[in-house]
Design an enzyme around this catalytic site. Structure first.
Site, mmCIF file in Angstrom:
data_model
loop_
_atom_site.group_PDB
_atom_site.id
_atom_site.type_symbol
_atom_site.label_atom_id
_atom_site.label_comp_id
_atom_site.label_asym_id
_atom_site.label_seq_id
_atom_site.Cartn_x
_atom_site.Cartn_y
_atom_site.Cartn_z
ATOM 1 N N LYS A 151 0.840 -1.182 0.000
ATOM 2 C CA LYS A 151 0.000 0.000 0.000
ATOM 3 C C LYS A 151 0.883 1.243 0.000
ATOM 4 O O LYS A 151 2.050 1.121 0.374
ATOM 5 C CB LYS A 151 -0.910 0.013 1.220
ATOM 6 C CG LYS A 151 -0.140 -0.026 2.550
ATOM 7 C CD LYS A 151 -1.028 0.288 3.680
ATOM 8 C CE LYS A 151 -1.089 1.755 3.973
ATOM 9 N NZ LYS A 151 -0.015 2.238 4.847
ATOM 10 N N HIS A 181 -1.014 -5.737 5.478
ATOM 11 C CA HIS A 181 -0.407 -6.676 6.429
ATOM 12 C C HIS A 181 -1.275 -6.908 7.661
ATOM 13 O O HIS A 181 -1.100 -7.889 8.359
ATOM 14 C CB HIS A 181 1.018 -6.259 6.794
ATOM 15 C CG HIS A 181 1.128 -5.117 7.750
ATOM 16 N ND1 HIS A 181 0.996 -3.813 7.363
ATOM 17 C CD2 HIS A 181 1.360 -5.081 9.085
ATOM 18 C CE1 HIS A 181 1.153 -3.031 8.421
ATOM 19 N NE2 HIS A 181 1.369 -3.774 9.481
ATOM 20 N N LYS A 185 -2.253 -10.640 10.464
ATOM 21 C CA LYS A 185 -1.982 -10.709 11.912
ATOM 22 C C LYS A 185 -2.744 -11.887 12.521
ATOM 23 O O LYS A 185 -3.880 -12.155 12.161
ATOM 24 C CB LYS A 185 -2.365 -9.386 12.587
ATOM 25 C CG LYS A 185 -1.426 -8.251 12.174
ATOM 26 C CD LYS A 185 -1.589 -7.020 13.025
ATOM 27 C CE LYS A 185 -0.803 -5.857 12.457
ATOM 28 N NZ LYS A 185 0.482 -5.589 13.075
ATOM 29 N N GLU A 219 -0.642 4.216 17.827
ATOM 30 C CA GLU A 219 0.813 4.049 17.736
ATOM 31 C C GLU A 219 1.479 5.074 18.631
ATOM 32 O O GLU A 219 0.976 6.194 18.769
ATOM 33 C CB GLU A 219 1.280 4.283 16.303
ATOM 34 C CG GLU A 219 0.719 3.292 15.317
ATOM 35 C CD GLU A 219 1.344 3.483 13.951
ATOM 36 O OE1 GLU A 219 2.316 2.786 13.657
ATOM 37 O OE2 GLU A 219 0.868 4.346 13.204
ATOM 38 N N HIS A 243 -6.049 -0.562 6.461
ATOM 39 C CA HIS A 243 -6.047 -1.445 7.634
ATOM 40 C C HIS A 243 -7.370 -1.398 8.408
ATOM 41 O O HIS A 243 -7.961 -2.431 8.725
ATOM 42 C CB HIS A 243 -4.921 -1.078 8.601
ATOM 43 C CG HIS A 243 -3.556 -1.057 7.970
ATOM 44 N ND1 HIS A 243 -3.178 -1.937 6.999
ATOM 45 C CD2 HIS A 243 -2.478 -0.259 8.177
ATOM 46 C CE1 HIS A 243 -1.922 -1.685 6.638
ATOM 47 N NE2 HIS A 243 -1.481 -0.669 7.337
ATOM 48 N N LYS A 341 -0.801 8.730 15.481
ATOM 49 C CA LYS A 341 0.626 8.633 15.829
ATOM 50 C C LYS A 341 0.830 9.362 17.150
ATOM 51 O O LYS A 341 0.070 10.273 17.492
ATOM 52 C CB LYS A 341 1.479 9.322 14.762
ATOM 53 C CG LYS A 341 1.292 8.779 13.352
ATOM 54 C CD LYS A 341 2.263 7.673 13.055
ATOM 55 C CE LYS A 341 2.127 7.171 11.632
ATOM 56 N NZ LYS A 341 2.580 5.791 11.488
HETATM 57 C C1 BG6 Z 1 1.680 0.982 7.863
HETATM 58 C C2 BG6 Z 1 1.542 2.471 7.927
HETATM 59 O O1 BG6 Z 1 0.881 0.465 6.839
HETATM 60 O O2 BG6 Z 1 1.290 0.404 9.103
HETATM 61 C C3 BG6 Z 1 2.401 3.024 9.043
HETATM 62 O O3 BG6 Z 1 1.934 3.050 6.697
HETATM 63 C C4 BG6 Z 1 2.083 2.328 10.347
HETATM 64 O O4 BG6 Z 1 2.224 4.429 9.174
HETATM 65 C C5 BG6 Z 1 2.110 0.807 10.184
HETATM 66 O O5 BG6 Z 1 3.061 2.729 11.300
HETATM 67 C C6 BG6 Z 1 1.595 0.116 11.433
HETATM 68 O O6 BG6 Z 1 1.797 -1.266 11.338
HETATM 69 P P1 BG6 Z 1 1.897 -2.177 12.667
HETATM 70 O O7 BG6 Z 1 1.902 -3.575 12.154
HETATM 71 O O8 BG6 Z 1 3.184 -1.772 13.337
HETATM 72 O O9 BG6 Z 1 0.714 -1.845 13.489
#
Ligand code: BG6
Length: 491
Positions: A151, A181, A185, A219, A243, A341
């Site tokens: 993506k 991704h 999970k 995050e 996501h 974030k």
């Molecule tokens: C990514 C985003 O797809 O997913 C990022 O572009 C983000 O900004 C990340 O930090 C988060 O992935 P995970 O698996 O660490 O939650």
């Protein structure tokens, strides 16, 4: 019960952006784990490709460092590391010229025409089209080719369409793996098992019994060096369009007839199409944008977004949305979505809150009767907990207590939870698209997101500041409290 490793067919994995951040942090460690577990046939190779001019040996040194930094010490075994490094090759190629393509084709041809060729595009989306075109026109594809795109697929519906058209000109839809991704999970998989391998939940999985759903992807990190990309994207494009909407789909979809790729994706598509539109008329009531300011995060003082950026910006680093799904199952059940974030902690979860009991037979002295909640924790501490009311054990009269029924089984089965990329990288080789996004899904997601972006612009909705290390702007709390509900406090 032990985990089961089924070897895949021999392959060559070409990773464009092979010396980049994603390859270093995720792809090489994931492939190493699969190799160590015995899933990769001996002849399979991993070929890094990018513009950087380095040799095979340099690439192996880069990969060795990546494994040291991103694979836990317990899983780093000398023999397995050496075997893995022996699979690595590197070719410098330029997406926008013919440079390096003949050499890359020569290397692939050494492996024969029968081997699966997977091309992973871990590069800027601006060159997805160029690379896909060159793979095809320079004769690198064979009958077993798969193309994996990271993506974002586009930055709005029109650009996603354009990109999908270019990909579609050179590859069939069943060869294109659009990766999200989050779908790989472990707990997301478990959500499917919980819903469809148990008779218990499905009959109550609807607006008659469910009060609302919350999806939080929080995050604690900031931009992590991705300033240029992120400032053009923002949280809505970066996290919600893909996501979070994918998670929402898995919570809300109708039971597919099987776990085959199209059966599942057909149902996800219906959910995306049933999302109630958010437009200029309701955007201020249903969405909140935020941007982090200086504060404290991950144990230290951190700068604000504009200081990280070294410039001014109206990009949101936080978004909260009250989404609704217009169908029989979900009418009137809000789905509160939030992501950001520099929040208090890294924490992703789905919380399904059931309706209150219709009438309490207990005295006030028994205490309040809380609503049942199903908490599906994606990270960290993956697991599922069903919160129930019980009688507080022991003497002392009827006192009620809210307790979790813990369905976190990873430690009892003593298995390692594989990273999402491990599963997805192998699904590509197996040709299984169940956990990848189909073209129409990506486009349906943009069809819902585009009007929000437009409405923000039309109504000049600016991000509200929030202090780093908090749960986001006050508007996000107001968004849910207006409905007499609160965000779930992490346990
Ligand atoms: C990514 C985003 O797809 O997913 C990022 O572009 C983000 O900004 C990340 O930090 C988060 O992935 P995970 O698996 O660490 O939650």
């Amino acid at each position: 019960m032990s985990s089961q490793i089924i070897p895949v067919e021999p392959f060559d994995y070409v990773v464009f952006g092979g010396s980049g951040d994603l390859a270093e942090r995720k792809l090489l460690p994931a492939l190493y784990h699969r190799d160590r577990d015995g899933q990769l046939p001996l002849e399979s190779r991993i070929i890094g490709a990018s513009r950087t001019q380095i040799t095979d040996e340099d690439y192996r040194a880069f990969a060795r460092q990546a494994l040291t930094d991103h694979v836990g010490a317990a899983a780093l075994e000398d023999e397995a590391v050496e075997r893995f490094l022996g699979r690595l090759h590197y070719r410098d190629v330029d997406a926008r010229s013919d440079h390096g393509w003949n050499e890359l084709r020569g290397l692939l041809d050494d492996g024969g025409q029968d081997r699966i060729r997977a091309f992973y595009l871990a590069v800027s989306p601006a060159i997805f089209g160029d690379i896909a075109t060159r793979i095809s026109e320079m004769g690198l594809a064979n009958s077993k080719t798969r193309l994996v795109v990271e993506k974002p697929v586009g930055r709005d519906l029109a650009s996603a369409n354009d990109l999908n058209d270019v990909l579609g000109r050179h590859f069939r839809e069943d060869q294109i793996f659009r990766i999200d991704h989050y779908l790989g999970k472990e707990t997301v998989q478990n959500l499917m098992a919980l819903r469809f391998a148990n008779a218990l939940y499905e009959p109550i999985w609807n607006s008659t019994h469910i009060d609302h759903v919350q999806i939080t992807v929080a995050e604690s990190v900031g931009l992590e060096g991705r300033v240029t990309y992120y400032d053009k994207a923002g949280a809505l494009r970066d996290m919600v369009q893909n996501h979070i909407l994918q998670l929402l789909c898995l919570v809300a979809l109708e039971p597919p007839s099987s776990m085959t790729a199209d059966a599942l994706r057909d149902e996800k598509l219906k959910v995306l199409r049933a999302l109630e539109p958010i437009t200029a008329g309701n955007v201020e009531q249903t969405t909140v944008r935020g941007q982090y300011r200086a504060g404290a995060s991950s144990g230290g003082a951190v700068k604000g977004y504009v200081d990280d950026l070294e410039g001014s910006s109206d990009t949101e680093t936080f978004v909260a949305i009250k989404a609704e799904i217009g169908n029989w199952r979900w009418a009137g059940v809000p789905f509160y979505l939030r992501t950001g974030k520099r929040l208090t902690q890294r924490m992703s979860e789905i919380v399904v809150t059931f309706r209150s009991i219709p009438h309490s037979i207990f005295d006030a002295s028994a205490g309040a009767v809380a609503q049942n909640q199903l908490v599906i924790r994606l990270q960290p501490d993956e697991g599922i907990r069903q919160w129930l009311m019980i009688k507080d054990p022991g003497p002392g009269g009827m006192r009620l207590r809210h307790v979790p029924l813990d369905m976190t089984f990873a430690s009892s089965f003593r298995t390692r939870n594989p990273d999402a990329y491990e599963r997805l990288l192998m699904d590509v080789i197996r040709g299984n698209q169940t956990l990848f996004m189909r073209r129409d899904e990506v486009e349906a997601a943009w069809r819902w997101v585009d009007p929000i972006l437009k409405a923000w612009e039309e109504r000049a909705v600016k991000p509200q500041g929030y202090t780093s290390g908090t749960w986001g702007p006050s508007g996000s709390i107001a968004l849910i409290e207006r409905d007499g509900r609160t965000w779930h406090e992490p346990e």
